[in-house]
Design an enzyme around this catalytic site. Structure first.
Site, PDB file in Angstrom:
ATOM      1  N   GLU A 135      11.779   6.573  10.157  1.00  0.00           N
ATOM      2  CA  GLU A 135      11.800   7.510  11.980  1.00  0.00           C
ATOM      3  C   GLU A 135       9.864   7.327  12.318  1.00  0.00           C
ATOM      4  O   GLU A 135       9.363   7.535  13.542  1.00  0.00           O
ATOM      5  CB  GLU A 135      12.080   8.770  12.320  1.00  0.00           C
ATOM      6  CG  GLU A 135      13.536   8.977  12.170  1.00  0.00           C
ATOM      7  CD  GLU A 135      14.195  10.212  12.213  1.00  0.00           C
ATOM      8  OE1 GLU A 135      14.108  10.604  12.316  1.00  0.00           O
ATOM      9  OE2 GLU A 135      15.524  10.244  12.260  1.00  0.00           O
ATOM     10  N   ASP A 155       7.539   5.197  12.737  1.00  0.00           N
ATOM     11  CA  ASP A 155       7.809   4.301  13.147  1.00  0.00           C
ATOM     12  C   ASP A 155       8.960   4.342  14.253  1.00  0.00           C
ATOM     13  O   ASP A 155       9.521   3.242  13.694  1.00  0.00           O
ATOM     14  CB  ASP A 155       7.797   2.676  12.287  1.00  0.00           C
ATOM     15  CG  ASP A 155       5.924   2.638  11.687  1.00  0.00           C
ATOM     16  OD1 ASP A 155       5.522   2.626  12.027  1.00  0.00           O
ATOM     17  OD2 ASP A 155       6.724   2.883  10.616  1.00  0.00           O
ATOM     18  N   GLN A 182       2.420  -9.923  13.539  1.00  0.00           N
ATOM     19  CA  GLN A 182       2.512  -8.428  14.015  1.00  0.00           C
ATOM     20  C   GLN A 182       1.588  -7.920  14.191  1.00  0.00           C
ATOM     21  O   GLN A 182       1.363  -6.882  14.862  1.00  0.00           O
ATOM     22  CB  GLN A 182       3.941  -7.421  13.407  1.00  0.00           C
ATOM     23  CG  GLN A 182       2.742  -7.047  11.953  1.00  0.00           C
ATOM     24  CD  GLN A 182       4.202  -6.506  11.197  1.00  0.00           C
ATOM     25  OE1 GLN A 182       5.385  -6.493  10.855  1.00  0.00           O
ATOM     26  NE2 GLN A 182       4.531  -4.930  11.412  1.00  0.00           N
ATOM     27  N   HIS A 220       7.116   5.486   1.554  1.00  0.00           N
ATOM     28  CA  HIS A 220       7.632   4.613   1.149  1.00  0.00           C
ATOM     29  C   HIS A 220       8.483   4.883   0.106  1.00  0.00           C
ATOM     30  O   HIS A 220       9.984   4.837  -0.370  1.00  0.00           O
ATOM     31  CB  HIS A 220       6.563   3.666   0.291  1.00  0.00           C
ATOM     32  CG  HIS A 220       6.150   3.034   1.629  1.00  0.00           C
ATOM     33  ND1 HIS A 220       4.789   3.156   1.567  1.00  0.00           N
ATOM     34  CD2 HIS A 220       6.454   2.016   3.200  1.00  0.00           C
ATOM     35  CE1 HIS A 220       4.029   2.655   2.902  1.00  0.00           C
ATOM     36  NE2 HIS A 220       4.676   2.423   3.572  1.00  0.00           N
ATOM     37  N   GLN A 276       9.806   0.986  16.374  1.00  0.00           N
ATOM     38  CA  GLN A 276       9.941  -0.206  15.636  1.00  0.00           C
ATOM     39  C   GLN A 276      11.827   0.165  15.349  1.00  0.00           C
ATOM     40  O   GLN A 276      11.953  -0.852  15.437  1.00  0.00           O
ATOM     41  CB  GLN A 276       9.090  -0.072  14.686  1.00  0.00           C
ATOM     42  CG  GLN A 276       9.379  -1.310  13.335  1.00  0.00           C
ATOM     43  CD  GLN A 276       8.685  -0.874  12.655  1.00  0.00           C
ATOM     44  OE1 GLN A 276       8.183  -1.743  12.364  1.00  0.00           O
ATOM     45  NE2 GLN A 276       8.745  -0.295  11.098  1.00  0.00           N
ATOM     46  N   LEU A 324       8.243  11.666   6.572  1.00  0.00           N
ATOM     47  CA  LEU A 324       8.203  12.361   4.539  1.00  0.00           C
ATOM     48  C   LEU A 324       6.343  12.498   5.906  1.00  0.00           C
ATOM     49  O   LEU A 324       5.487  11.601   5.689  1.00  0.00           O
ATOM     50  CB  LEU A 324       7.643  11.646   3.970  1.00  0.00           C
ATOM     51  CG  LEU A 324       7.044  12.102   2.760  1.00  0.00           C
ATOM     52  CD1 LEU A 324       8.434  13.573   2.581  1.00  0.00           C
ATOM     53  CD2 LEU A 324       7.017  12.038   1.242  1.00  0.00           C
ATOM     54  N   ALA A 328       0.947  -1.452  -0.237  1.00  0.00           N
ATOM     55  CA  ALA A 328      -0.080  -0.129  -0.141  1.00  0.00           C
ATOM     56  C   ALA A 328       1.127   0.822  -0.148  1.00  0.00           C
ATOM     57  O   ALA A 328       1.244   2.494   0.428  1.00  0.00           O
ATOM     58  CB  ALA A 328      -1.137  -0.229   1.348  1.00  0.00           C
TER      59      ALA A 328
END
Ligand code: AMP
Length: 289
Positions: free
Chosen positions: A153, A155, A66, A42, A158, A181, A37
């Site tokens: 960043e 996440d 997850q 990304h 994570q 972004l 998606a």
């Protein structure tokens, strides 16, 4: 402009053969793991990957382990055809789309648990989430064997969990973080933003605005207590309910902090309607760039 279709791999062996050929030729290989998606956030990772290496592999895998039982695994957006064409346009060299049955064969029984870092923030609200992430990322790194892997960043917890697992397990890969972004109104790009209706979308940028205001307060020497109380009230007023957490943490250890005497991160998770949004911003002590 049309692009040549991107080479697509489902099995580990042919992908590893391709990657090891590149590495033997002296090319640095960068892996960008995603759940598909794809959006401009990304694609910013893909662009960074092309800057830091000569070959880029993007993986698309919506990792069932997850997601919690009441989370959005089954309705998570999936659009492989569009994703592949975006990756081709971005100049990515290979797309890795493993199958769930290949990733988790019968009698799969090994998990990576990263203690400490995973206890608070999202870890408190998503039991098992970071174990699922750490396990699948470790597998992806072993499968693809890149020189570098990039994570957003966006996440932030994570990113730290993955850095820690890679260090603790001596995985031969460099983990790099990429800044978040955002849309022009400040909303962090996310695959889940497409769940928002028009009213929710209009309210969503308040999340970033509240985090930024707390960050400014900290940089000006403010204390966590009043800044967080004000921020919590502002999120409620903007329609976020529940606010799962709004916290100020050390940017390296994620330990709670009262003031920004070292680089810190302001992090939040909150619901707008059915959609859970997360975001975070950096805040540095006054005088530190
Ligand atoms: P996901 O597909 O949501 O698992 O995200 C794949 C990678 O993209 C993760 O490393 C995310 O942190 C990163 N990412 C997601 N949204 C953004 C964004 N707005 N800016 C930068 N990176 C992002």
């Amino acid at each position: 402009m049309s692009h040549a279709p991107i080479p697509r791999f489902t099995a580990v062996a042919p992908l590893r053969a391709e990657v090891s050929g590149w590495r033997r030729a002296g090319e640095r290989v960068v892996l960008v793991p995603t759940m598909g998606a794809l959006h401009a956030g990304h694609l910013a990772l893909m662009a960074r990957a092309k800057e830091v290496g000569q070959r880029v592999v993007a993986s698309i895998f919506v990792n069932p382990t997850q997601f919690g039982p009441n989370e959005d695994f089954s309705r998570y957006p999936r659009d492989t055809a569009t994703d592949l064409s975006l990756l081709a346009q971005a100049g990515v060299d290979a797309a890795y789309l493993p199958e769930v049955s290949g990733m988790y064969p019968e009698h799969f029984s090994t998990r990576i648990e990263v203690d400490g870092l995973t206890e608070g923030l999202c870890g408190a609200y998503r039991p098992g989430h970071f174990s699922g992430v750490a396990t699948v990322v470790t597998k992806l790194l072993n499968q693809v064997q890149p020189d570098i892997a990039l994570f957003g960043e966006k996440d932030f917890q994570q990113l730290l969990v993955i850095r820690r697992a890679v260090r603790d397990l001596d995985l031969p890969v460099e983990i790099q973080g990429v800044p978040t972004l955002r849309e022009v109104d400040g909303l962090a790009l996310s695959s889940r933003n497409r769940y928002l209706d028009a009213d929710e979308r209009a309210r969503a940028p308040h999340l970033q605005a509240v985090l930024a205001r707390i960050g400014e307060g900290l940089a000006a020497g403010g204390h966590a207590g009043p800044l967080l109380a004000e921020g919590r009230a502002a999120l409620k007023a903007a329609g976020f309910d529940p606010v799962q957490y709004l916290e100020i943490r050390d940017a390296e250890t994620l330990a709670p902090v009262e003031r920004a005497t070292r680089p810190v991160r302001v992090l939040a998770a909150a619901y707008l309607g059915r959609t859970r949004l997360i975001d975070n911003v950096p805040a540095n002590p006054a005088g530190l760039a």
